[in-house]
Design an enzyme around this catalytic site. Sequence first.
Site, mmCIF file in Angstrom:
data_model
loop_
_atom_site.group_PDB
_atom_site.id
_atom_site.type_symbol
_atom_site.label_atom_id
_atom_site.label_comp_id
_atom_site.label_asym_id
_atom_site.label_seq_id
_atom_site.Cartn_x
_atom_site.Cartn_y
_atom_site.Cartn_z
ATOM 1 C CG ASP A 1 -2.254 0.492 1.074
ATOM 2 O OD1 ASP A 1 -2.377 1.599 0.545
ATOM 3 O OD2 ASP A 1 -3.207 -0.203 1.465
ATOM 4 C CG ASP B 1 -4.638 5.472 1.150
ATOM 5 O OD1 ASP B 1 -5.522 4.638 1.360
ATOM 6 O OD2 ASP B 1 -4.561 6.559 1.770
HETATM 7 C C1 GLC Z 1 -8.106 4.882 2.290
HETATM 8 C C2 GLC Z 1 -7.960 3.686 3.177
HETATM 9 C C3 GLC Z 1 -8.639 3.972 4.480
HETATM 10 C C4 GLC Z 1 -7.960 5.163 5.115
HETATM 11 C C5 GLC Z 1 -7.951 6.356 4.172
HETATM 12 C C6 GLC Z 1 -7.004 7.421 4.618
HETATM 13 O O1 GLC Z 1 -9.427 5.109 1.936
HETATM 14 O O2 GLC Z 1 -8.460 2.552 2.526
HETATM 15 O O3 GLC Z 1 -8.605 2.862 5.338
HETATM 16 O O4 GLC Z 1 -8.604 5.515 6.304
HETATM 17 O O5 GLC Z 1 -7.520 5.989 2.887
HETATM 18 O O6 GLC Z 1 -5.689 7.033 4.406
#
Ligand code: GLC
Length: 535
Positions: A112, A214
């Site tokens: 990620d 992300d």
């Molecule tokens: C993405 C992730 C989530 C997180 C957000 C902020 O949507 O999947 O879990 O809270 O980003 O990083």
Amino acid sequence: MEGNNPQTTRVPAAKSDRWWERAVIYQIYPRSFQDSNADGVGDLEGIRRRLDYIASLGVDAIWLSPIYPSPMADFGYDVADHCDVDPMFGSLASFDKLLDDVHAHGLKLLLDFVPNHTSDQHPWFHESRSSRSNPKRDWYIWRDPAPDGGPPNNWTSDMGGSAWEWDAATGQYYLHAFLREQPDLNWRNPDVRQAMLDVLHFWLDRGVDGFRIDVLWHCYKAAELPDNPPNPDYRPELGEKHKVLQHYSADQPEIHELAAAFRTMADSYGERLLVGEVCLPLPRLMAYYGSEAAPGVHLPFNFALLDCPWNPRALAEIITTYEAALPPAGWPNWVIGSHDAPRIAARIGEAQARVAMMLLLTLRGTPTLYQGDELGIGKVPIPAHRVRDPQDLRQPGLGLGRDRSRTPMPWNSAPFAGFSSTEPWLPLNPDWGSRNVSAQAADPGSMLALTRKLLHFRRLSDALTRGAFSLLHADEAVLAYERTFADERLVVVLNLSALPRPHPVRGVALVSTRGLPADPVTLRPHEGVILLPED
Ligand code: GLC
């Protein structure tokens, strides 16, 4: 939709054969997969010990939610060092060991990558907030207060409240699209860009096979940070992020040049995969594929199945409009669960979750399967004193909690389900005594057995992995479509109702969500079948 001319919905077979087009991605939420050091939180060594299980499922790639050093305000999505591993999860050495073993199992590993923001404990932010003249001040988005002393504009955080946090020491506000502990980086600063590209180099050089990026669509904001328009459809139960339309705070044109830069870097390492998290309506989502001249990410996540009405006509509409919207070289992808979304079995019930699994694994494109969905984990009550999700804690009572999808994997009927030797960080699914990997592995009728069967069947089928797609039928109860490649022709028929239904297609059932033999004339309630059709 009934009586649709298949020619109008036919999507041709894939021309190329890149590994990720045939692959199934398995998402691991590392905190909740397997604990190996008795702290109640999963870790890399735990994942490594479970690689035989993952490989035996028949998936091809693993995506790990963040493993980097983090204060865990947002459970790892608040990164304090992009080039290391949180001690809770292991170390760079345990990561290298995991990566070697993943590859030895014939699997790929995606990390990620969190480019929009860092933790407020990241050294970059410490420097940035230390003074207005610090060289890293401009690495984040700082602004003077509005004339009334309030926040510089009306932007709301996705986690509720204003997107601005006051910093008394330097007399300015900083922007955070998520928690105040997650300040947004300023991608208009070339040094930020270089530092973050270096992060990609760091992991690609170590041998990772790609990234899930992300909140990619958030990275750029309109330069002048104008107020967002109010959302005319706002209702408080939607959560405060919906107070305004994110017109200027996300999805700006500049993002596509950045996605293209990520892509150029990934491509320079050979066939590495970029999956982009992009939550936008279809036409805007499709822009993240980029163009032929400047390709974007390989797979902008398609979340359309996560919250759609569960009926055949709605699904047919979603599938055909998505297919029709794809750019010529765009490869589709599908998702039915994640660490952010409610569990599919909680949403539509276990019987239909089996049908959903067949849908996910037989549509055209790369599926992402979320850990635990192969067991049909459903509703998990989280008692108030055990709620950990910051989104839920900040906006209680709205049902926005994500803990219910992040509960530990139940492996067996040993204490704490074999996940840990101590109380896990979140409760287990209440039925873990019977709903666990080892019980389901021994039961040929289980969700796990079905998932494995579908994954193995899919692997061997060109029609399913890269064949053409045609919608055949959609009424109020049954959805049917065809997948073809060269001489191979398969038909998938899904009964989304709780009643027996006449079969719209004649043929021999090869897989049924309710087990073989299947009746050739009548679909059982909640039955999905893959058929070899009669010509
Ligand atoms: C993405 C992730 C989530 C997180 C957000 C902020 O949507 O999947 O879990 O809270 O980003 O990083």
